[in-house]
Design an enzyme around this catalytic site. Structure first.
Site, PDB file in Angstrom:
ATOM      1  N   GLY A   1      -5.970  94.012 -39.590  1.00 27.21           N
ATOM      2  CA  GLY A   1      -4.937  94.816 -39.090  1.00 27.21           C
ATOM      3  C   GLY A   1      -4.473  94.273 -37.835  1.00 27.21           C
ATOM      4  O   GLY A   1      -4.669  93.230 -37.304  1.00 27.21           O
ATOM      5  N   SER A   2      -3.786  95.192 -37.092  1.00 27.19           N
ATOM      6  CA  SER A   2      -3.101  94.904 -35.846  1.00 27.19           C
ATOM      7  C   SER A   2      -4.006  94.789 -34.760  1.00 27.19           C
ATOM      8  O   SER A   2      -5.054  95.066 -34.545  1.00 27.19           O
ATOM      9  CB  SER A   2      -2.386  96.187 -35.768  1.00 27.19           C
ATOM     10  OG  SER A   2      -1.476  95.982 -34.354  1.00 27.19           O
ATOM     11  N   THR A   3      -3.347  93.903 -33.697  1.00 26.91           N
ATOM     12  CA  THR A   3      -4.078  93.701 -32.388  1.00 26.91           C
ATOM     13  C   THR A   3      -4.238  95.075 -31.409  1.00 26.91           C
ATOM     14  O   THR A   3      -5.159  95.100 -30.654  1.00 26.91           O
ATOM     15  CB  THR A   3      -3.275  92.619 -31.608  1.00 26.91           C
ATOM     16  OG1 THR A   3      -1.936  92.885 -31.505  1.00 26.91           O
ATOM     17  CG2 THR A   3      -3.253  91.362 -32.345  1.00 26.91           C
TER      18      THR A   3
END
Length: 135
Positions: A64-66
């Site tokens: 997923g996202s940073t």
């Protein structure tokens, strides 16, 4: 009682001790875990409905996202996060979150050797995870 010592790579120094919460699924801290309660809210995730508070979280890697780095930090800051992290392979998103949250972390561990409910002691200085299992 069975005790095993697993050796991996130190990621974030420090020591942590507690009950293992293990999943074979990757985890995204952005959107999969409620940062106010610490409960896993991702539908269909192997540990959906489980709370991370006070546990040593064991999972293969992140996804997923940073933004997950900040969410991991937020979990710890809110007092509902894990007390340590054990990974098969660390991801930069989790590493950054663990560093900022001062959360002991070790990777390159064979997580198949650990079960939910095992008592773990993480030695982040030496990259060691001690697994204590009641028979």
């Amino acid at each position: 009682m069975i005790t095993k010592v697993l050796t991996g790579r130190k990621i974030v120094e420090g020591t942590a001790e507690g009950e293992a919460l293990v999943t074979r699924d990757p985890i995204s801290f952005m959107g999969s875990i409620n940062p106010k309660t610490g409960y896993v809210i991702e539908r269909g995730h192997e540990i959906e409905g489980q709370c991370l508070k006070g546990k040593i979280l064991v999972f293969p890697s992140a996804k997923g996202s940073t933004g997950g780095s900040y969410m991991l930090y937020d979990l710890v800051r809110n007092g509902v996060g894990p007390t340590g992290i054990v990974n098969a392979e660390a991801d930069s998103v989790v590493v950054i979150g663990a560093i900022v949250a001062d959360l002991p972390m070790v990777d390159r561990i064979n997580i198949a050797e650990i079960e939910t409910g095992d008592h773990l002691i993480i030695d982040g200085e030496r990259g060691i995870v001690k697994v204590i299992r009641e028979k």
